[in-house]
Design an enzyme around this catalytic site. Structure first.
Site, mmCIF file in Angstrom:
data_model
loop_
_atom_site.group_PDB
_atom_site.id
_atom_site.type_symbol
_atom_site.label_atom_id
_atom_site.label_comp_id
_atom_site.label_asym_id
_atom_site.label_seq_id
_atom_site.Cartn_x
_atom_site.Cartn_y
_atom_site.Cartn_z
ATOM 1 N N SER A 144 1.142 -1.311 0.059
ATOM 2 C CA SER A 144 -0.160 -0.475 -0.230
ATOM 3 C C SER A 144 0.581 1.551 -0.054
ATOM 4 C CB SER A 144 -0.720 -0.047 1.544
ATOM 5 O OG SER A 144 -1.126 1.630 1.635
ATOM 6 N N TYR A 157 -1.371 -1.134 11.169
ATOM 7 C CA TYR A 157 -1.473 -1.190 9.300
ATOM 8 C C TYR A 157 -0.539 -1.193 8.273
ATOM 9 C CZ TYR A 157 -3.512 -1.424 5.048
ATOM 10 O OH TYR A 157 -3.447 -1.393 3.372
#
Length: 267
Positions: A144, A157
């Protein structure tokens, strides 16, 4: 590596929706047999049905929660029992949670590490030696743009995706000249079920960037992988933002990210 060969079997984790489902269509569209892995049986059957209706490729499904202890062993045993060989891996399974680390469930955050980090590394390392021995194959690890920065209010995360980026970069270099390709795919905002599970507002509330579709992200990742690219960040503004944040002093960007992720939390 002949990634266009219909005999190169592609294993995709997190294949029941979103980017994983999109990758299934992209790979099948080029004639690749598929092994689709996810925990949602009904959705896996749905994806398989759509794919085989459109493309003349075999599609196997494995219903499995990769976040549980021993997930890698169970997956490997299932593949062996079915005599399924894996040539290309797309490690897409993962999830995030929005909120302060002190307030989120510790067990849920550890489960996130198990899925986003441990499972991805386990699957990669299990198949890497045989890929090198064959002199072909490769891995796309889905990270990401969060991998480029720390993420207050989404600490675990962001950190898990930083691991994915670092790990894949290193393996890309280690396997140089072996015929094996390692690519990190680092998308920005994508409209999928990720936001709902993470407890986030819609992706457009997170950024002024235009979110890419899951299909556009998968197509970019696949194209970059075939070209042997180490890193794919779909979208010009995503690239600019990711690299700018990576190079900016953390004392400046940490408060900005904290506010942004705090505002992203669904009420």
């Amino acid at each position: 590596m002949d990634t266009k060969s219909p005999f190169s079997t592609v294993l995709i984790t997190g294949a029941s929706s979103g980017i994983g489902e999109a990758f299934a269509h992209v790979a099948a569209g080029e004639g690749h047999p598929l092994i689709l892995v996810a925990r949602g049986e009904a959705e896996l059957h749905r994806v398989r049905g759509v794919v085989i209706a459109r493309y003349a490729v075999p599609v196997s499904i494995i219903v499995h929660d990769l976040s549980v202890p021993g997930a890698g062993d169970a997956l490997a045993n299932e593949l062996e029992a079915r005599k399924l060989d894996v040539d290309i891996i797309i490690n897409n399974a993962g999830f995030g949670l929005v909120g302060k680390a002190s307030e989120l469930s510790r067990q849920d955050q550890l489960k996130m590490i198990d899925l986003n980090v441990r499972s991805l590394a386990d699957i990669t390392l299990r198949f890497l030696p045989q890929m090198i021995a064959k002199g072909r194959g490769g891995v796309i690890n889905v990270a990401s743009t969060a991998a480029f920065m720390p993420g207050p209010n989404m600490a675990v995360y962001f950190a898990s995706k930083a691991f994915v980026l670092s790990f894949t970069d290193a393996l890309h270099e280690e396997t140089r000249g072996t015929g094996v390709t390692f690519t990190t795919l680092s998308p920005g905002p994508v409209e999928t079920g990720f936001q709902r599970r993470a407890g986030m507002k819609q992706a457009r509330a997170l950024s002024r960037l235009i979110p890419k579709t899951a299909m556009a992200v998968a197509q970019a990742g696949w194209a970059g992988f075939k070209e042997g690219e180490r890193l794919v960040v779909p979208g010009t503004m995503n690239k600019i933002t990711a690299y700018a944040l990576r190079g900016a002093p953390r004392r400046m960007i940490l408060p900005v990210i904290r506010r942004a992720m705090g505002a992203a939390k669904a009420k």
